[in-house]
Design an enzyme around this catalytic site. Structure first.
Site, PDB file in Angstrom:
ATOM      1  N   TYR A  72      68.302  39.195  30.843  1.00  0.00           N
ATOM      2  CA  TYR A  72      68.142  40.013  31.301  1.00  0.00           C
ATOM      3  C   TYR A  72      66.888  39.990  29.897  1.00  0.00           C
ATOM      4  O   TYR A  72      65.391  39.990  29.822  1.00  0.00           O
ATOM      5  CB  TYR A  72      68.430  41.545  30.072  1.00  0.00           C
ATOM      6  CG  TYR A  72      67.558  43.147  29.200  1.00  0.00           C
ATOM      7  CD1 TYR A  72      67.484  43.751  30.065  1.00  0.00           C
ATOM      8  CD2 TYR A  72      66.927  42.925  28.107  1.00  0.00           C
ATOM      9  CE1 TYR A  72      66.615  45.107  29.928  1.00  0.00           C
ATOM     10  CE2 TYR A  72      66.114  43.613  27.646  1.00  0.00           C
ATOM     11  CZ  TYR A  72      65.326  44.588  28.997  1.00  0.00           C
ATOM     12  OH  TYR A  72      64.885  45.923  28.509  1.00  0.00           O
ATOM     13  N   PHE A 124      36.917  43.898  39.761  1.00  0.00           N
ATOM     14  CA  PHE A 124      37.872  44.601  41.087  1.00  0.00           C
ATOM     15  C   PHE A 124      38.376  45.695  41.121  1.00  0.00           C
ATOM     16  O   PHE A 124      38.240  46.508  39.333  1.00  0.00           O
ATOM     17  CB  PHE A 124      39.338  43.734  41.452  1.00  0.00           C
ATOM     18  CG  PHE A 124      40.152  44.283  42.584  1.00  0.00           C
ATOM     19  CD1 PHE A 124      39.305  43.577  43.277  1.00  0.00           C
ATOM     20  CD2 PHE A 124      41.016  44.640  41.936  1.00  0.00           C
ATOM     21  CE1 PHE A 124      40.405  44.113  44.295  1.00  0.00           C
ATOM     22  CE2 PHE A 124      41.565  44.876  43.049  1.00  0.00           C
ATOM     23  CZ  PHE A 124      41.805  44.886  43.962  1.00  0.00           C
ATOM     24  N   ASP A 125      38.666  46.075  41.609  1.00  0.00           N
ATOM     25  CA  ASP A 125      38.225  47.988  41.665  1.00  0.00           C
ATOM     26  C   ASP A 125      39.346  48.463  40.471  1.00  0.00           C
ATOM     27  O   ASP A 125      39.790  49.354  39.817  1.00  0.00           O
ATOM     28  CB  ASP A 125      38.553  48.705  43.273  1.00  0.00           C
ATOM     29  CG  ASP A 125      39.746  48.051  44.145  1.00  0.00           C
ATOM     30  OD1 ASP A 125      40.149  46.811  43.596  1.00  0.00           O
ATOM     31  OD2 ASP A 125      39.988  48.282  45.166  1.00  0.00           O
ATOM     32  N   ASP A 214      39.528  37.421  34.631  1.00  0.00           N
ATOM     33  CA  ASP A 214      40.134  37.789  35.618  1.00  0.00           C
ATOM     34  C   ASP A 214      40.733  36.767  37.024  1.00  0.00           C
ATOM     35  O   ASP A 214      39.541  36.312  37.538  1.00  0.00           O
ATOM     36  CB  ASP A 214      39.589  38.694  36.043  1.00  0.00           C
ATOM     37  CG  ASP A 214      40.818  39.638  37.731  1.00  0.00           C
ATOM     38  OD1 ASP A 214      42.008  38.955  38.058  1.00  0.00           O
ATOM     39  OD2 ASP A 214      39.654  40.545  37.804  1.00  0.00           O
ATOM     40  N   ALA A 216      43.024  36.398  39.434  1.00  0.00           N
ATOM     41  CA  ALA A 216      44.109  36.135  40.934  1.00  0.00           C
ATOM     42  C   ALA A 216      43.362  35.047  41.857  1.00  0.00           C
ATOM     43  O   ALA A 216      44.220  33.958  42.437  1.00  0.00           O
ATOM     44  CB  ALA A 216      43.443  37.703  41.885  1.00  0.00           C
ATOM     45  N   LYS A 257      48.085  36.573  44.819  1.00  0.00           N
ATOM     46  CA  LYS A 257      47.425  35.607  45.520  1.00  0.00           C
ATOM     47  C   LYS A 257      47.347  34.079  44.862  1.00  0.00           C
ATOM     48  O   LYS A 257      48.441  33.757  46.080  1.00  0.00           O
ATOM     49  CB  LYS A 257      45.489  36.011  44.660  1.00  0.00           C
ATOM     50  CG  LYS A 257      45.318  37.719  45.534  1.00  0.00           C
ATOM     51  CD  LYS A 257      45.831  38.245  44.127  1.00  0.00           C
ATOM     52  CE  LYS A 257      45.158  39.513  45.032  1.00  0.00           C
ATOM     53  NZ  LYS A 257      45.734  40.750  44.393  1.00  0.00           N
ATOM     54  N   HIS A 449      39.833  55.165  47.980  1.00  0.00           N
ATOM     55  CA  HIS A 449      40.314  54.371  49.772  1.00  0.00           C
ATOM     56  C   HIS A 449      41.708  54.236  50.017  1.00  0.00           C
ATOM     57  O   HIS A 449      42.140  53.966  50.835  1.00  0.00           O
ATOM     58  CB  HIS A 449      39.237  53.104  49.405  1.00  0.00           C
ATOM     59  CG  HIS A 449      39.634  51.666  48.506  1.00  0.00           C
ATOM     60  ND1 HIS A 449      39.973  52.319  47.078  1.00  0.00           N
ATOM     61  CD2 HIS A 449      40.988  50.964  47.928  1.00  0.00           C
ATOM     62  CE1 HIS A 449      40.300  51.624  46.587  1.00  0.00           C
ATOM     63  NE2 HIS A 449      41.143  50.608  47.516  1.00  0.00           N
TER      64      HIS A 449
END
Ligand SMILES: Cc1ncc(COP(=O)(O)O)c(C=O)c1O
Length: 458
Positions: A72, A124-125, A214, A216, A257, A449
């Site tokens: 843990y 990004f969304d 960001d 990714a 990614k 979407h």
């Protein structure tokens, strides 16, 4: 004779996929309310809905998973992951999260307030969602050239430094950070140049604002810097990554990614105060600070994946496959965001389904047509994904209307790329006969979407 290019790996394990009939697909897409997210994966022949969490792990990653320490607190696997992240990015404070949007949630809970303005290149969304749902604004300052899909320039993901500075001057006190998405997914997987990151860093210093990357697809971004930007040809991908992150104060990462794992993410920074704030949120939202929603075995795989995917050969294999698909579409005259992006081809539907009104979502319509044609599942990155304006509730028709064909890492061969290209050509050849699009039956307030229900327009 020069040897042709081939993959830098060979295949050790396979998963069968299955073709279907047009009648089956007609039934399935109807049952899925003309929303490909609602299809069962088994109904799909070639799945290009995303490159996120869909990559094939290597033998080294699978064997590392056997060493997962599932304690843990203080698991050895956390330290393996943290060491890899620090070595590759230079950030020493690392907070694991279950995926990229969770890293955004944790960090933005600390930094974004109602009325905040968060400028950068295209958000990004999920990034936009986490900003807008806090009553703040995601201000897109991407270069205008990114909207011209036929224009071929090397760094179409860049921020417009002038637009960014104007925004900073106008909103300075409301800006918690500048956010740079590398590569710029929304603009078509287009890279950001090192010069642009350096320029943004200078602005951030001038106005005393932090920068977040960001990240990714940071490794794919580094590949483009190496192959396209002067002065970087002889640097290793790892050297380029370190320089990219040296122009930022922190990063959010979707490890699904460029770390080639099926699930995982993290926030990393050198600002201890950010880390201290984020870890409180992280514990509440994600789990204790040395696992944050991840298994020990997944942290082991992530550490190896990051290392592998910041090597040139692996990235070259991946990006050349996307370019191969782009070249096939060129042969058939199908327009897409040029040049080919790092992780996907973004088909420019506004130049194809010209008879479908924008109110009937042309890119969503083409996404459905491609599925009906050959069982290929792409993803609309267009007017549906753009959601409604949070204030006026009008559809946002200002951006591009694209069909994204995202290529999972190390999954499909170029034979699959040939099938995709021909299927799209078949739809393209009958484009003038497609005059009706889709109508919304039900939609969510945010990120509609994923769950929207549609029917063929009357
Ligand atoms: C640029 C970018 N940022 C953030 C995310 C969110 O990551 P995740 O899907 O792991 O939550 C994605 C996912 O596609 C992305 O492409």
């Amino acid at each position: 004779m020069e040897l042709p290019f081939a993959e830098s790996w060979k295949i050790k394990m396979i998963e069968p996929i299955r073709k279907s009939t047009r009648e089956e697909r007609e039934q399935w897409i109807k049952e899925a309310n003309y929303n490909v997210f609602q299809l069962k994966a088994k109904q799909v022949y070639i799945d290009l809905i995303t490159d996120s969490g869909t990559g094939s792990m290597s033998d080294r990653q699978w064997s590392a998973m056997m060493m997962g320490d599932e304690s843990y607190a203080g698991a050895e696997s956390f330290y393996h992951m943290k060491d890899a992240i620090e070595r590759i990015t230079g950030f020493k404070f690392v907070l694991p999260t279950h995926q990229g949007r969770a890293a955004e949630n944790v960090l933005f809970s600390c930094l974004v307030k109602p009325g905040s303005i968060c400028p950068g290149n295209s958000h990004f969304d999920t990034t936009k969602g986490h900003i807008e749902s806090r009553g703040a604004v995601a201000l897109d300052c991407t270069i205008d050239e990114a909207k011209d899909t036929q224009l071929e320039i090397p760094f179409k993901g860049n921020v417009d430094v002038k637009k960014l500075e104007d925004a900073i001057i106008k909103h300075h006190d409301k800006i918690p950070f500048i956010i740079m998405t590398c590569t710029n997914n929304t603009a078509g997987g287009q890279p950001v140049s090192m010069k642009n990151l350096r320029d943004v860093r200078e602005l951030s210093k001038k106005y005393n604002l932090p920068v977040i990357i960001d990240s990714a697809r940071f490794a794919e971004n580094a590949y483009f810097i190496k192959t396209r930007e002067e002065g970087y040809a002889n640097k290793t991908i790892k050297e380029i990554c370190l320089e990219m992150f040296s122009y930022a104060d922190g990063m959010t990462m979707s490890s699904k990614k460029d770390a080639i794992v099926n699930m995982g993410g993290f926030f990393a920074t050198n600002i201890e105060d950010w880390y201290d704030q984020a870890k409180v949120k992280g514990i509440v939202m994600e789990g204790y600070i040395t696992y944050g929603g991840m298994n020990g075995r997944d942290m082991e795989a992530l550490a190896v994946g990051l290392d592998e995917n910041t090597e040139f050969d692996n990235l070259e294999t991946r990006i050349k496959q996307v370019e191969y698909l782009g070249a096939k579409l060129d042969e058939y005259g199908i327009p897409y965001q040029r040049p080919a992006g790092g992780h996907a081809i973004f088909v420019d539907v506004s130049k194809i389904l010209t008879n479908v009104p924008k109110e009937q979502f042309p890119a969503q319509t083409l996404t459905v047509e491609l599925f009906l044609e050959a069982g290929i599942r792409g993803c609309e990155i267009g007017y549906m994904l753009a959601d409604r304006d949070p204030v006026t509730r009008e559809n946002r028709f200002g951006g591009l209307d694209l069909l994204r064909l995202a290529i999972p890492r190390r999954v499909y061969t170029n034979n699959h790329m040939d099938v995709i290209a021909v299927a799209l050509k078949n739809v393209y050849d009958r484009r003038d006969t497609i005059t009706k699009g889709l109508e919304i039956v039900w939609e969510a307030d945010l990120m509609r979407h994923f769950t929207v229900k549609l029917k063929p327009a009357k």
